[in-house]
Design a protein around this motif. Structure first.
Motif, PDB file in Angstrom:
ATOM      1  N   TYR A 260       0.831  -1.210   0.000  1.00  0.00           N
ATOM      2  CA  TYR A 260       0.000   0.000   0.000  1.00  0.00           C
ATOM      3  C   TYR A 260       0.864   1.259   0.000  1.00  0.00           C
TER       4      TYR A 260
ATOM      5  N   GLY B 246      -4.357  -5.888  -1.864  1.00  0.00           N
ATOM      6  CA  GLY B 246      -5.627  -6.582  -1.658  1.00  0.00           C
ATOM      7  C   GLY B 246      -5.450  -8.079  -1.511  1.00  0.00           C
TER       8      GLY B 246
ATOM      9  N   CYS C 107      -3.896  -8.804   1.927  1.00  0.00           N
ATOM     10  CA  CYS C 107      -4.889  -8.666   3.001  1.00  0.00           C
ATOM     11  C   CYS C 107      -5.787  -9.902   3.062  1.00  0.00           C
TER      12      CYS C 107
ATOM     13  N   TYR D  85      -6.025  -5.130   8.100  1.00  0.00           N
ATOM     14  CA  TYR D  85      -6.899  -4.838   6.962  1.00  0.00           C
ATOM     15  C   TYR D  85      -7.729  -3.583   7.221  1.00  0.00           C
ATOM     16  N   PHE D  86      -8.293  -3.467   8.420  1.00  0.00           N
ATOM     17  CA  PHE D  86      -9.070  -2.277   8.755  1.00  0.00           C
ATOM     18  C   PHE D  86      -8.182  -1.030   8.809  1.00  0.00           C
TER      19      PHE D  86
ATOM     20  N   LEU E 150      -7.742  -0.036   5.232  1.00  0.00           N
ATOM     21  CA  LEU E 150      -8.990   0.549   4.720  1.00  0.00           C
ATOM     22  C   LEU E 150      -9.169   1.971   5.237  1.00  0.00           C
TER      23      LEU E 150
ATOM     24  N   THR F 285      -6.851   4.162   3.307  1.00  0.00           N
ATOM     25  CA  THR F 285      -7.392   4.349   1.958  1.00  0.00           C
ATOM     26  C   THR F 285      -8.543   5.344   1.963  1.00  0.00           C
ATOM     27  N   ALA F 286      -9.397   5.281   2.973  1.00  0.00           N
ATOM     28  CA  ALA F 286     -10.525   6.213   3.054  1.00  0.00           C
ATOM     29  C   ALA F 286     -10.027   7.650   3.210  1.00  0.00           C
TER      30      ALA F 286
ATOM     31  N   ARG G   6      -9.972   1.402  -6.309  1.00  0.00           N
ATOM     32  CA  ARG G   6      -9.631   1.135  -4.899  1.00  0.00           C
ATOM     33  C   ARG G   6     -10.646   0.189  -4.254  1.00  0.00           C
ATOM     34  N   PHE G   7     -11.908   0.410  -4.549  1.00  0.00           N
ATOM     35  CA  PHE G   7     -12.951  -0.445  -3.975  1.00  0.00           C
ATOM     36  C   PHE G   7     -12.809  -1.880  -4.482  1.00  0.00           C
TER      37      PHE G   7
ATOM     38  N   LEU H 150      -9.431  -3.459  -2.863  1.00  0.00           N
ATOM     39  CA  LEU H 150      -9.320  -3.617  -1.412  1.00  0.00           C
ATOM     40  C   LEU H 150     -10.584  -4.150  -0.747  1.00  0.00           C
ATOM     41  N   VAL H 151     -11.680  -4.260  -1.480  1.00  0.00           N
ATOM     42  CA  VAL H 151     -12.910  -4.798  -0.894  1.00  0.00           C
ATOM     43  C   VAL H 151     -13.397  -6.019  -1.681  1.00  0.00           C
TER      44      VAL H 151
END
Length: 624
Positions: free
Chosen positions: A193, A213, A216, A230-231, A234, A237-238, A261-262, A265-266
């Motif tokens: 990251y 990703g 993670c 991971y959180f 995130l 990233t936010a 990004r979504f 990473l999600v």
């Protein structure tokens, strides 16, 4: 002539191709060379890490600590037998199983105690090499991470030396454990990251985001503790995405930036997480020791075990069906509705009275006394008619115990262990003004229509008492000696919402053919017949499985921050002396404790006792 014209066209094409090739060659500078930069310091640190982690990993050739725990799962993987580990997802076990598979392990070893000697068929080196490699590569990752955070290569080297000579990290990397694998993926995720965030003008930066990703997902797949990292990523990233939204120069591409990004990473971690379970369930298709923790439908989808008994049973439950009713809840243990020729005591230990009728319990083992007959209240027959009359949602039925011919009954008498609930019994007419109350309404909870047919294994059924509206429920309490320590079943009048303890499903099922008691007893003791095969979807299995779920770097980061505040050369030199002293003490600790880390050279009792720094270290000493 046409031939001459064709030759001219070929000649023109050839000259054109040669001219294009000549112009292209002029653009290429000869000779072609490639420049490669090698960080020799990073290479040396990686080599030292491999030596300290891989040296002598085959020793001791015996089960060490949690190898007794993970080894059991390896054997089950090799034999493709289903299991579930409530401590975490299956990816970490699959990583260890890969080493076992490459080493040719056949799974034949009894993992019953720590210290057990490995037999010749156990490839010890292969079992331990993947955690050792993961622990080794954590060292260069830490080096790169410190450099990526903006500190000097000297600071990165200091961080590596702390990790390199940390005996506890060496030990957990040298055995068949998952901690080193988890740390490797988490360090790789953070480093990836940071690479992505700093490489703003490089098209290669999206590759680092994908690696983040994937790392993670792998970290979470090893242990759920990876969720914390991971959180954290995130959250970063936010924050960075929010700052990006405020940049007006990127207004046209902001949607693409957020979407990528979504996805990376999600969406990608979620797909990989589900994929781990898909591979796990695909590999482990045979019935195993953990089957009873799962639902009847799950068990029936596995080869052998319950599937061997239930595969092909009649799908529709009909009036006259002979069934076993298993509670949907697996807490405290999976069990079946049960009765036997023993009555409740007239008075309990606390002085309360009972109906003195036949006991109804929940029994955690398969038994002939688990069989019940679905009876039509308006008819005396106990066999299935031709054609069968299926039981539907909302129908009123009676449940007759197959071996004792007692009807399932509940009434306004307090249950033995749960006095706020009603006692459930096999009705006996003692002629004491206590009439039978043995009518039950079938409530199919997972129905798709109001007249759905009761299905074997698939339907989750709530049995509601007609007279009192109480729900047949497993209380979870164990009965005393007079109840053989079996689990209590009650009628709950204040039952609300969805509670698995009040849900039942038909597990074993046959169409009854015998009206007489003696013939029926023989029928109940015989195997069930097979007619129809059922399979459970992967997503149903996946959702059911979801019900079960380093300090040196921080020290180094604080040292680096402190170093940045030192301004004068004298302060920096003094601080450098302190750092050198710390590194020397770390090496002394590593050297002194290396016999415990590597198991060699052998120590005398006095030498071993000399390593005892605290009273809690008495675990290292074993008196003979």
């Amino acid at each position: 002539c046409p031939e001459t014209q064709e030759c001219r066209l070929h000649t023109v094409g050839l000259f054109t191709s040669l001219s294009v090739l000549k112009s292209g060659m002029q653009c290429v500078k000869l000779p072609i060379s490639v420049r490669v930069e090698i960080n020799l310091l990073l290479l040396a640190v990686t080599g030292l890490a491999l030596v300290t982690r891989l040296y002598g990993i085959h020793f001791p050739r015996a089960v060490v600590f949690d190898e007794v725990y993970y080894g059991q799962f390896l054997s089950l993987y090799m034999k493709q037998v289903f299991f579930i580990d409530e401590s975490g997802p299956p990816f970490g076990h699959m990583v260890l199983a890969l080493g076992a598979y490459l080493g040719g392990f056949d799974g034949n070893f009894v993992w019953n105690r720590i210290g057990a000697e490995y037999t010749s068929n156990v490839p010890v080196w292969s079992l331990r090499v993947i955690p050792a490699l993961a622990g080794s590569f954590c060292i260069p990752l830490a080096y790169l991470l410190v450099v990526e955070l903006g500190y000097s290569h000297f600071s990165a080297l200091g961080a590596c030396m702390l990790l390199l000579m940390e005996n506890s990290l060496i030990v957990q990397s040298r055995f068949m454990l998952l901690e080193s694998v988890l740390i490797f993926f988490l360090l790789l995720a953070v480093l990836s990251y940071l690479h992505f965030h700093k490489a703003r003008n490089s098209s290669f930066r999206w590759f680092w985001l994908m690696i983040c990703g994937v790392s993670c997902a792998c970290g979470i797949g090893v242990k759920y503790m990876g969720m914390f990292t991971y959180f954290l990523l995130l959250g970063l990233t936010a924050v960075h995405t929010w700052q990006l939204i405020g940049d007006r120069t990127l207004s046209y591409v902001i949607v693409v930036q957020v979407l990528v990004r979504f996805l990376a990473l999600v969406v990608l971690p979620v797909i990989m997480y589900i994929g781990f379970f898909y591979v796990h369930l695909t590999l482990l298709y045979r019935s195993g020791p953990h089957d009873q923790m799962m639902s009847s439908a799950f068990q029936a989808s596995l080869e052998g075990g319950l599937a061997r008994i239930t595969q092909g049973q009649p799908l529709d439950v009909a009036l006259g069906s002979q069934v076993t009713l298993r509670t949907v809840s697996s807490k405290p243990v999976p069990c079946w509705l049960h009765s036997h020729k023993v009555n409740y005591p007239i008075r309990y230990e606390n002085g309360r009275g009972s109906s003195h009728q036949q006991q109804v319990t929940c029994y955690p083992f398969k038994d002939v006394n688990n069989w019940w007959i679905i009876k039509d209240p308006g008819r005396h027959t106990l066999v299935v008619s031709s054609p069968p009359r299926p039981v539907r949602h909302g129908d009123i039925i009676q449940l007759l115990h197959g071996m004792t011919s007692r009807y399932l009954n509940t009434h306004d008498v307090a249950a033995p262990m749960s006095p706020h609930s009603q006692e459930v019994s096999g009705y006996i007419d003692f002629n004491v003004s206590m009439p039978a109350q043995n009518l039950w309404r079938v409530d199919i909870v997972n129905r798709e229509s109001d007249r759905e047919i009761w299905k074997t294994i698939l339907s989750e059924v709530r049995l509601v008492h007609v007279n009192t509206s109480a729900v047949l429920k497993l209380s979870g309490a164990s009965l005393p000696e007079w109840g053989f320590k079996q689990l209590e079943v009650v009628g709950d009048k204040i039952y609300k919402g969805y509670q698995q303890s009040g849900m039942w499903n038909v597990e074993e099922h046959r169409y009854g053919r015998s009206q007489e008691q003696k013939e029926r007893e023989l029928e109940l003791k015989s195997p069930t017949h097979s007619d129809i095969k059922r399979n459970l979807t992967f997503m149903a299995k996946f959702l059911e499985l979801q019900h079960f779920w380093p300090a040196d770097i921080i020290l180094c980061a604080h040292i680096c921050m402190l170093f940045s505040f030192l301004r004068s050369p004298a302060q920096r030199k003094a601080f450098g002396v302190v750092i050198l002293a710390v590194l020397c003490s770390v090496y002394v600790s590593y050297h002194n404790l290396s016999p415990l880390t590597y198991g060699q050279p052998a120590l005398s009792s006095d030498e071993l006792a000399a390593l005892r720094w605290r009273e809690s270290w008495d675990i290292l000493l074993r008196k003979r």
